[in-house]
Enzyme design. Sequence first.
Site, PDB file in Angstrom:
ATOM      1  N   CYS A  76       0.844  -1.194   0.000  1.00 48.29           N
ATOM      2  CA  CYS A  76       0.000   0.000   0.000  1.00 48.29           C
ATOM      3  C   CYS A  76       0.879   1.243   0.000  1.00 48.29           C
ATOM      4  O   CYS A  76       1.781   1.376   0.821  1.00 48.29           O
ATOM      5  CB  CYS A  76      -0.891  -0.025   1.246  1.00 48.29           C
ATOM      6  SG  CYS A  76      -1.839   1.483   1.490  1.00 48.29           S
ATOM      7  N   GLU A  77       0.607   2.141  -0.930  1.00 49.02           N
ATOM      8  CA  GLU A  77       1.420   3.346  -1.030  1.00 49.02           C
ATOM      9  C   GLU A  77       1.137   4.351   0.088  1.00 49.02           C
ATOM     10  O   GLU A  77       1.901   5.296   0.270  1.00 49.02           O
ATOM     11  CB  GLU A  77       1.230   4.011  -2.396  1.00 49.02           C
ATOM     12  CG  GLU A  77      -0.155   4.509  -2.666  1.00 49.02           C
ATOM     13  CD  GLU A  77      -0.353   4.984  -4.096  1.00 49.02           C
ATOM     14  OE1 GLU A  77      -1.133   5.924  -4.287  1.00 49.02           O
ATOM     15  OE2 GLU A  77       0.265   4.414  -5.026  1.00 49.02           O
ATOM     16  N   HIS A  78       0.078   4.159   0.840  1.00 53.20           N
ATOM     17  CA  HIS A  78      -0.261   5.107   1.907  1.00 53.20           C
ATOM     18  C   HIS A  78       0.558   4.893   3.176  1.00 53.20           C
ATOM     19  O   HIS A  78       0.907   5.858   3.859  1.00 53.20           O
ATOM     20  CB  HIS A  78      -1.749   5.027   2.246  1.00 53.20           C
ATOM     21  CG  HIS A  78      -2.619   5.406   1.099  1.00 53.20           C
ATOM     22  ND1 HIS A  78      -3.896   4.908   0.950  1.00 53.20           N
ATOM     23  CD2 HIS A  78      -2.407   6.220   0.044  1.00 53.20           C
ATOM     24  CE1 HIS A  78      -4.423   5.402  -0.151  1.00 53.20           C
ATOM     25  NE2 HIS A  78      -3.540   6.196  -0.726  1.00 53.20           N
ATOM     26  N   HIS A  79       0.836   3.625   3.529  1.00 55.30           N
ATOM     27  CA  HIS A  79       1.554   3.333   4.777  1.00 55.30           C
ATOM     28  C   HIS A  79       2.795   2.461   4.574  1.00 55.30           C
ATOM     29  O   HIS A  79       3.474   2.134   5.533  1.00 55.30           O
ATOM     30  CB  HIS A  79       0.616   2.640   5.780  1.00 55.30           C
ATOM     31  CG  HIS A  79      -0.537   3.491   6.180  1.00 55.30           C
ATOM     32  ND1 HIS A  79      -1.785   3.353   5.611  1.00 55.30           N
ATOM     33  CD2 HIS A  79      -0.629   4.516   7.057  1.00 55.30           C
ATOM     34  CE1 HIS A  79      -2.602   4.255   6.141  1.00 55.30           C
ATOM     35  NE2 HIS A  79      -1.930   4.969   7.014  1.00 55.30           N
ATOM     36  N   GLN A 118      -5.295  -0.967  -3.970  1.00 56.08           N
ATOM     37  CA  GLN A 118      -5.901  -2.171  -4.539  1.00 56.08           C
ATOM     38  C   GLN A 118      -6.747  -1.861  -5.770  1.00 56.08           C
ATOM     39  O   GLN A 118      -6.776  -2.642  -6.719  1.00 56.08           O
ATOM     40  CB  GLN A 118      -6.740  -2.876  -3.469  1.00 56.08           C
ATOM     41  CG  GLN A 118      -7.341  -4.181  -3.944  1.00 56.08           C
ATOM     42  CD  GLN A 118      -7.999  -4.950  -2.822  1.00 56.08           C
ATOM     43  OE1 GLN A 118      -7.556  -4.907  -1.678  1.00 56.08           O
ATOM     44  NE2 GLN A 118      -9.060  -5.662  -3.130  1.00 56.08           N
ATOM     45  N   HIS A 146      -5.548  -5.849   4.193  1.00 52.60           N
ATOM     46  CA  HIS A 146      -4.584  -4.752   4.244  1.00 52.60           C
ATOM     47  C   HIS A 146      -4.017  -4.655   5.657  1.00 52.60           C
ATOM     48  O   HIS A 146      -4.754  -4.413   6.618  1.00 52.60           O
ATOM     49  CB  HIS A 146      -5.261  -3.435   3.845  1.00 52.60           C
ATOM     50  CG  HIS A 146      -5.638  -3.407   2.397  1.00 52.60           C
ATOM     51  ND1 HIS A 146      -4.998  -2.606   1.482  1.00 52.60           N
ATOM     52  CD2 HIS A 146      -6.572  -4.111   1.701  1.00 52.60           C
ATOM     53  CE1 HIS A 146      -5.521  -2.808   0.284  1.00 52.60           C
ATOM     54  NE2 HIS A 146      -6.477  -3.714   0.397  1.00 52.60           N
ATOM     55  N   CYS A 148      -2.404  -2.389   6.956  1.00 55.75           N
ATOM     56  CA  CYS A 148      -2.590  -1.075   7.563  1.00 55.75           C
ATOM     57  C   CYS A 148      -3.874  -1.040   8.397  1.00 55.75           C
ATOM     58  O   CYS A 148      -3.982  -0.255   9.333  1.00 55.75           O
ATOM     59  CB  CYS A 148      -2.592   0.037   6.512  1.00 55.75           C
ATOM     60  SG  CYS A 148      -3.875  -0.113   5.262  1.00 55.75           S
TER      61      CYS A 148
END
Length: 191
Positions: A76-79, A118, A146, A148
Amino acid sequence: MVDLKKVQRATRLLLEGIGENPSRPGLRETPRRVAHMWRELVAGMDRKAADIMTVLPVEEYDEVVLLRDIPLVSVCEHHLVPFIGRAHVAYLPHEKRVTGLSKLARIVELEARKLQVQERLTAAIAGDIMKTLRPRGVMVVVEAEHLCMTIRGVHKPGTVTVTSVVRGIFREKPATRAEALALLMGGRDRR
């Protein structure tokens, strides 16, 4: 291309930032191991679907081709933590254009090995198949947990996110879509 030296420096800085000593015995090799892990996790950034997917010569075949439960791991590019799950891929060939079954799994792997969300992963898999094979239609469903959501934030382990992309005849004809969905999801072990 992953710059292993930069990733190693960043890992040392991260370890220091969380109050660890990167020189202690258990952590001495961690920056090197982390750099190599990241090279593997984002290996799809430097590859293209056209390099993987080939069209095979076949007899006339105009029925659904489907692979279920293709394992995947992405980040995941966010976390910058993994999401882990499986993809289900179906396509309806056009003009004898089919590919080897392993190529579909390789496309999932290629697209999973990038920083992303995703929804983008699901669309990229479908887009690769549409562009390379030019089928009458394609359907991709991705189910993933996920980390995260599991290890931080809401702390809900076992929660599964489902995304789907439907193109071509699967979008245009409800009966064809229903057939593909039944094949995709039917008889599955619901854990």
